[in-house]
Design an enzyme around this catalytic site. Structure first.
Site, PDB file in Angstrom:
ATOM      1  N   CYS A 296      -3.774   3.628 -42.730  1.00  0.00           N
ATOM      2  CA  CYS A 296      -4.014   4.813 -41.839  1.00  0.00           C
ATOM      3  C   CYS A 296      -5.185   5.057 -40.960  1.00  0.00           C
ATOM      4  O   CYS A 296      -5.329   6.108 -40.277  1.00  0.00           O
ATOM      5  CB  CYS A 296      -4.093   5.956 -42.989  1.00  0.00           C
ATOM      6  SG  CYS A 296      -2.450   5.683 -44.118  1.00  0.00           S
TER       7      CYS A 296
ATOM      8  N   HIS B 255      -8.450  14.460 -42.812  1.00  0.00           N
ATOM      9  CA  HIS B 255      -7.340  13.489 -43.219  1.00  0.00           C
ATOM     10  C   HIS B 255      -6.269  14.304 -43.810  1.00  0.00           C
ATOM     11  O   HIS B 255      -5.125  13.981 -43.569  1.00  0.00           O
ATOM     12  CB  HIS B 255      -7.756  12.315 -43.954  1.00  0.00           C
ATOM     13  CG  HIS B 255      -6.634  11.121 -44.251  1.00  0.00           C
ATOM     14  ND1 HIS B 255      -6.202  10.466 -43.030  1.00  0.00           N
ATOM     15  CD2 HIS B 255      -6.277  10.622 -45.197  1.00  0.00           C
ATOM     16  CE1 HIS B 255      -5.373   9.501 -43.591  1.00  0.00           C
ATOM     17  NE2 HIS B 255      -5.522   9.771 -44.899  1.00  0.00           N
TER      18      HIS B 255
ATOM     19  N   GLU C 136     -11.563  14.202 -50.417  1.00  0.00           N
ATOM     20  CA  GLU C 136     -11.774  14.481 -49.222  1.00  0.00           C
ATOM     21  C   GLU C 136     -12.945  15.933 -49.254  1.00  0.00           C
ATOM     22  O   GLU C 136     -13.789  16.043 -48.546  1.00  0.00           O
ATOM     23  CB  GLU C 136     -10.836  14.427 -48.121  1.00  0.00           C
ATOM     24  CG  GLU C 136     -11.438  14.613 -46.944  1.00  0.00           C
ATOM     25  CD  GLU C 136     -10.481  14.643 -45.722  1.00  0.00           C
ATOM     26  OE1 GLU C 136     -10.712  14.514 -44.346  1.00  0.00           O
ATOM     27  OE2 GLU C 136      -9.005  14.652 -46.154  1.00  0.00           O
TER      28      GLU C 136
ATOM     29  N   LYS D 276      -1.421  17.588 -40.696  1.00  0.00           N
ATOM     30  CA  LYS D 276      -0.272  16.635 -41.079  1.00  0.00           C
ATOM     31  C   LYS D 276       0.976  17.543 -41.604  1.00  0.00           C
ATOM     32  O   LYS D 276       2.103  17.169 -41.422  1.00  0.00           O
ATOM     33  CB  LYS D 276      -0.730  15.687 -42.209  1.00  0.00           C
ATOM     34  CG  LYS D 276      -1.651  14.509 -41.532  1.00  0.00           C
ATOM     35  CD  LYS D 276      -2.084  13.587 -42.453  1.00  0.00           C
ATOM     36  CE  LYS D 276      -2.604  12.302 -42.221  1.00  0.00           C
ATOM     37  NZ  LYS D 276      -4.061  12.760 -41.682  1.00  0.00           N
TER      38      LYS D 276
ATOM     39  N   HIS E  28       2.548  12.650 -41.447  1.00  0.00           N
ATOM     40  CA  HIS E  28       1.701  11.530 -41.623  1.00  0.00           C
ATOM     41  C   HIS E  28       2.099  10.266 -40.569  1.00  0.00           C
ATOM     42  O   HIS E  28       2.972   9.810 -41.037  1.00  0.00           O
ATOM     43  CB  HIS E  28       1.462  11.072 -43.040  1.00  0.00           C
ATOM     44  CG  HIS E  28       0.122  10.295 -43.124  1.00  0.00           C
ATOM     45  ND1 HIS E  28      -0.497   9.540 -42.063  1.00  0.00           N
ATOM     46  CD2 HIS E  28      -0.532   9.731 -44.406  1.00  0.00           C
ATOM     47  CE1 HIS E  28      -1.581   8.924 -42.766  1.00  0.00           C
ATOM     48  NE2 HIS E  28      -1.579   9.083 -43.811  1.00  0.00           N
TER      49      HIS E  28
ATOM     50  N   PHE F  98      -5.249   3.694 -46.958  1.00  0.00           N
ATOM     51  CA  PHE F  98      -5.152   2.698 -48.281  1.00  0.00           C
ATOM     52  C   PHE F  98      -5.921   1.512 -47.858  1.00  0.00           C
ATOM     53  O   PHE F  98      -6.079   0.889 -46.751  1.00  0.00           O
ATOM     54  CB  PHE F  98      -3.900   2.437 -48.438  1.00  0.00           C
ATOM     55  CG  PHE F  98      -3.008   3.254 -49.080  1.00  0.00           C
ATOM     56  CD1 PHE F  98      -3.726   4.535 -49.555  1.00  0.00           C
ATOM     57  CD2 PHE F  98      -1.533   3.239 -49.410  1.00  0.00           C
ATOM     58  CE1 PHE F  98      -3.059   5.484 -50.503  1.00  0.00           C
ATOM     59  CE2 PHE F  98      -0.969   4.285 -50.183  1.00  0.00           C
ATOM     60  CZ  PHE F  98      -1.520   5.294 -50.509  1.00  0.00           C
TER      61      PHE F  98
END
Length: 404
Positions: A160, A299, A310, A329, A334, A393
């Site tokens: 990502c 994010h 976050e 998002k 996403h 990830f």
């Protein structure tokens, strides 16, 4: 050396260009829709954010045959950015022009099509261009040929964080004098059964809100259940200040800073310390203090752990409720490897318009003690600098700073 942004392009579930993206974000209009699933394959109904516009209408069948869907999306976004930058049909100095492109899984649509042939057709008829459609540098290669970008080709596949890292690495490439111009961004197309099954199996996809499918993704909300997969592409033209001014280009913003860190903790569990390092490095690279930042595009995937981590990392850098924050998002989904580029375009547009997008579908949040979450409607501000986060990830974290 200042690196200027002179062109923007985007195609997503929110529309065919960067203006449509911003209009939808300001209006809180979602591109998320219901997917029926597949009983045959065990795929439960889910929410997705697809691109509905026709792609590559100007390509001949033979030309189109070379492309996976993610590279067709790349061509659309790049054509917009290149045109806005006012560049000739191809780079006037090819050896001083580069491309840096990010994607998480590249040509996975073509890979799935090959597996379908292998398991269902007798004999299988595998597309002869499957290899070149699937390879991670496929989109970057097509872009380098189309625009004659011969200085360097960077193909970044870092989950990502892919497109955000591609943009940041291009920033450093231009600063070091390797090129005067770079076409950067990312593209992704994962809305096929195999991909959706994998994400469902991992347990991080939001359950379909049957009553209101468009509201299935709720970043930072107490009732958040996970992410919604989207597809699309976003592109930016970067130029050294000297190059842009010499040709009379109109700068849209400055790409001022880039920070990249690795958690080295876990494959899928985020780490606040790693995220904090990326943000602080981006600020240091830009020569700015936390107080200079007027907006953070988070994010914000709407996973339980991801949003909480976050929130902690942003609060550590900017102080509790120290900066306006929103995650987009919820509306465009996403985009995995393309997410960082699309969200950076959204961030630049928000600064230029002076209207920061709200957190869509946010009803209540225990994270409000840490974050100044924009609620209800866009917030009118005169901010000059903003930061956009992309956390992946594998523990890769990328933060980008832009300023007007």
């Amino acid at each position: 050396m200042r690196i200027l942004i002179t062109g923007l392009g985007a195609i997503s579930a929110l529309g065919a260009d960067a203006e449509a993206l911003s209009d939808a974000l300001e209006a809180g209009r979602s591109g998320v829709v219901a997917h029926p699933g597949s009983a045959e394959h065990g795929l439960a109904p889910c929410a997705v954010a697809p691109v509905t516009q026709p792609l590559a209408v100007g390509l001949s069948p033979a030309q189109r045959n070379l492309h996976d869907r993610h590279s067709l999306l790349a061509l659309e976004a790049c054509a917009q950015a290149w045109a806005q930058a006012g560049l000739p049909e191809s780079a006037s100095e090819p050896d001083r022009a580069a491309v840096a492109w990010g994607t998480g899984l590249g040509g996975s649509t073509s890979m799935e099509a090959s597996y379908q042939q292998m398991f269902t057709a007798r004999p299988p008829r595998i597309h002869p261009y499957t290899v070149v459609r699937v390879m991670a540098n496929s989109a970057a290669s097509h872009l380098s040929m189309k625009y004659q970008l011969r200085s360097a080709q960077l193909a970044v596949s870092n989950a990502c964080a892919s497109s955000a890292q591609a943009i940041g690495e291009a920033l450093w490439l231009l600063r070091t004098g390797r090129a005067d111009l770079a076409l950067v961004g990312g593209s992704e197309s994962l809305l096929h059964v195999g991909s959706l099954l994998c994400w469902q199996a991992m347990g991080v996809m939001a359950k379909l809100d049957a009553a209101a499918p468009a509201e299935s993704c709720r970043p930072f909300d107490d009732a958040r259940q996970g992410l919604v997969l989207g597809e699309g592409a976003a592109a930016l033209v970067l130029e050294t200040e000297a190059h842009a001014l010499a040709r009379g280009a109109r700068p849209l913003a400055e790409l001022a800073g880039y920070g990249h860190s690795t958690d080295a903790v876990h494959l899928s569990r985020p780490d606040a310390a790693g995220q904090e390092r990326a943000m602080r490095m981006a600020l240091q690279d830009a020569g700015l203090r936390p107080a200079d930042i007027g907006y953070v595009n988070a994010h914000g995937t709407a996973t339980d752990a991801g949003d909480a981590v976050e929130a902690a990392s942003v609060a550590a850098v900017f102080g509790a409720r120290g900066v306006p924050v929103s995650a987009t998002k919820a509306l465009h989904g996403h985009l995995i490897g393309a997410g960082g580029a699309l969200e950076l375009v959204a961030t630049i547009q928000a600064l230029r318009r002076g209207r920061l997008p709200a957190n869509a579908h946010l009803r209540s949040s225990a994270l409000l003690d840490q974050l100044d979450l924009i609620q209800g409607a866009p917030r009118a501000v005169a901010a000059e600098a903003a930061l956009s986060n992309s956390f992946a990830f594998g523990g890769s974290n990328a933060s980008l700073v832009v300023r007007l």
